[in-house]
Design a protein around this motif. Structure first.
Motif, PDB file in Angstrom:
ATOM      1  N   LEU A  48       2.812  20.342   4.693  1.00 17.04           N
ATOM      2  CA  LEU A  48       2.328  19.013   4.344  1.00 17.04           C
ATOM      3  C   LEU A  48       0.814  19.012   4.169  1.00 17.04           C
ATOM      4  O   LEU A  48       0.295  18.455   3.191  1.00 17.04           O
ATOM      5  N   VAL A  49       0.095  19.636   5.095  1.00 15.78           N
ATOM      6  CA  VAL A  49      -1.366  19.572   5.007  1.00 15.78           C
ATOM      7  C   VAL A  49      -1.879  20.334   3.787  1.00 15.78           C
ATOM      8  O   VAL A  49      -2.868  19.920   3.174  1.00 15.78           O
ATOM      9  N   LEU A  85      -7.361  16.008   1.796  1.00 12.08           N
ATOM     10  CA  LEU A  85      -7.923  16.673   2.974  1.00 12.08           C
ATOM     11  C   LEU A  85      -8.788  17.829   2.518  1.00 12.08           C
ATOM     12  O   LEU A  85      -8.528  18.440   1.473  1.00 12.08           O
ATOM     13  N   THR A  86      -9.794  18.158   3.306  1.00 10.66           N
ATOM     14  CA  THR A  86     -10.539  19.394   3.079  1.00 10.66           C
ATOM     15  C   THR A  86      -9.842  20.518   3.840  1.00 10.66           C
ATOM     16  O   THR A  86      -9.088  20.263   4.794  1.00 10.66           O
ATOM     17  N   PRO A  87     -10.066  21.776   3.451  1.00 14.09           N
ATOM     18  CA  PRO A  87      -9.479  22.882   4.221  1.00 14.09           C
ATOM     19  C   PRO A  87      -9.876  22.836   5.684  1.00 14.09           C
ATOM     20  O   PRO A  87      -9.075  23.188   6.566  1.00 14.09           O
ATOM     21  N   SER A 119      -7.271  21.539  11.565  1.00 14.17           N
ATOM     22  CA  SER A 119      -7.099  20.856  12.855  1.00 14.17           C
ATOM     23  C   SER A 119      -6.189  19.634  12.751  1.00 14.17           C
ATOM     24  O   SER A 119      -6.104  18.850  13.694  1.00 14.17           O
ATOM     25  N   HIS A 120      -5.518  19.463  11.636  1.00 13.75           N
ATOM     26  CA  HIS A 120      -4.661  18.295  11.443  1.00 13.75           C
ATOM     27  C   HIS A 120      -3.457  18.372  12.385  1.00 13.75           C
ATOM     28  O   HIS A 120      -2.860  19.446  12.557  1.00 13.75           O
ATOM     29  N   PRO A 121      -3.067  17.258  13.012  1.00 12.82           N
ATOM     30  CA  PRO A 121      -1.946  17.300  13.962  1.00 12.82           C
ATOM     31  C   PRO A 121      -0.606  17.682  13.339  1.00 12.82           C
ATOM     32  O   PRO A 121       0.303  18.118  14.051  1.00 12.82           O
ATOM     33  N   PRO A 136      -3.369  33.122  11.812  1.00 17.56           N
ATOM     34  CA  PRO A 136      -4.451  32.309  11.236  1.00 17.56           C
ATOM     35  C   PRO A 136      -4.671  30.990  11.961  1.00 17.56           C
ATOM     36  O   PRO A 136      -5.714  30.355  11.771  1.00 17.56           O
ATOM     37  N   ALA A 137      -3.717  30.574  12.794  1.00 19.13           N
ATOM     38  CA  ALA A 137      -3.908  29.331  13.544  1.00 19.13           C
ATOM     39  C   ALA A 137      -5.067  29.437  14.520  1.00 19.13           C
ATOM     40  O   ALA A 137      -5.697  28.424  14.852  1.00 19.13           O
ATOM     41  N   VAL A 138      -5.365  30.656  14.988  1.00 13.66           N
ATOM     42  CA  VAL A 138      -6.421  30.805  16.000  1.00 13.66           C
ATOM     43  C   VAL A 138      -7.493  31.822  15.608  1.00 13.66           C
ATOM     44  O   VAL A 138      -8.570  31.859  16.220  1.00 13.66           O
ATOM     45  N   VAL A 139      -7.219  32.661  14.623  1.00 15.30           N
ATOM     46  CA  VAL A 139      -8.172  33.696  14.222  1.00 15.30           C
ATOM     47  C   VAL A 139      -8.708  33.359  12.832  1.00 15.30           C
ATOM     48  O   VAL A 139      -7.939  33.106  11.905  1.00 15.30           O
TER      49      VAL A 139
END
Length: 361
Positions: A254-255, A264-266, A271-273, A311-314
């Motif tokens: 979705l994001v 939205l910007t990248p 950080s989008h919920p 990629p969620a954290v790195v």
């Protein structure tokens, strides 16, 4: 109130008299009055707004049944329905664009003049999957072999079964021959088999459980000089070439769709919920067809397939640093997984790294 003839109304609404007669028959745009003797249709001026909306929606390619439904809605709900329809159109267009690109690449490679001779190539590979430091269950499945590289990230009840089933459906590609000119059919059949196996893995005969359960799937098939990609979901493929890192997959989330639309910007998307909400996946309650691509391989290329736990954290820069510095695929996957865990390991993390190398006689 002065009524408008069908000719005048057609000109003002930019709809042809033939279209107006059809829309009357379908109950989409009923005339204000029909002469009982001649059957001549007359329209009220206030009907022009609805007629123009119908004309605009037809220009979008919207089916008449859906236009009729929109006509029953309040403006806000109608706007949302149009937004939903257009998102589907864009997704379908993107899928056809990817297929067109695949076909162009595939057919171009049949032209000897467009396939320069190169030294024989091969791949060296390694894979590692880890549950992370937070999740109590592990739903990722990875595979790395001489021809097939794959990462699948399950979700929902039975997600682990779905990811394993999807990857298992592709394993025959390690040994099956690919007849000349049939690569597209082979990939399509494999993707359909993976989707069916994933659905069966999370099938719930009792009808209970979560509405959605399934898996992402990102896989690359080595063909000797190219890597053929099958991708659906939010796992990623990166290519490190000449020190530069390129993401060669597109997230089906979705994001990401909101980024594509400019909403939205990248940076905001990161950080989008709802950043993990998938638009396309395999399994129960899931929908969508995978992207298909072909990539020319070069000696020295390094490919990374990873679940979204990396990629969620790195950051991309950290991923590039590790891929550039690791001596071999085994070291690269170990360092990437360790890095994700060092940053908290909130999700399962899986990595496959493959190096393209020249075959020495």
């Amino acid at each position: 109130m002065e009524l408008l003839t069908i000719g005048t109304f057609a000109k003002a609404s930019r709809l042809s008299p033939k279209a107006l007669r059809l829309y009357d028959e379908l109950g989409l745009l009923t005339p204000a009055h029909v002469d009982p003797v001649s059957g001549y249709r007359l329209y009220a001026p206030e009907q022009l707004e609805r007629a123009r909306l119908v004309a605009w929606l037809r220009r979008l390619g919207m089916p008449l049944a859906r236009i009729r439904h929109i006509g029953t809605l309040e403006p806000a709900a109608a706007a949302q329905e149009i937004r939903t329809f257009w998102a589907q159109v864009e997704a379908d267009t993107a899928a056809r664009r990817n297929l067109a690109s695949f076909l162009i690449d595939h057919l171009s490679r049949k032209d000897p003049g467009m396939s320069p001779a190169t030294a024989p190539l091969d791949i060296r590979y390694a894979a590692l999957s880890d549950p992370g430091r937070v999740r109590g269950h592990h739903q990722d499945t990875v595979h790395a072999g001489p021809r097939l590289l794959a990462v699948a990230d399950g979700f929902g009840s039975g997600g682990a079964l779905a990811s394993a089933a999807a990857v298992d459906a592709l394993r025959h590609l390690e040994t099956d021959g690919i007849p000349a000119g049939s690569l597209l059919d082979v990939l399509q059949d494999a993707a359909e088999s993976a989707a069916e196996q994933a659905r069966q893995a999370v099938a719930d005969p009792a009808g209970d459980g979560p509405e959605e359960a399934g898996t992402t799937l990102t896989a690359m098939l080595w063909t000797g000089s190219q890597l053929a990609l099958v991708h659906i979901g939010d796992a990623r493929v990166h290519l490190l070439r000449d020190g530069e890192l390129f993401q060669i997959t597109h997230d089906h989330t979705l994001v990401q769709s909101m980024v594509d639309e400019g909403r939205l910007t990248p940076e905001e998307a990161a950080s989008h919920p709802q950043r993990s909400l998938l638009l396309r996946a395999l399994g129960r309650g899931a929908d969508g067809s995978p992207d298909l691509h072909l990539h020319d391989a070069r000696a020295g290329d390094r490919y990374l397939l990873c679940s979204d736990g990396l990629p969620a954290v790195v950051t991309t820069e950290e991923i590039r640093r590790v891929l550039s510095g690791a001596g071999d695929p085994e070291q690269a996957v170990r360092e990437l997984v360790a890095l994700a865990n060092d940053f908290g390991g909130p999700d399962n993390v899986s990595c496959v790294v493959a190096d393209v190398v020249e075959v020495r006689a």
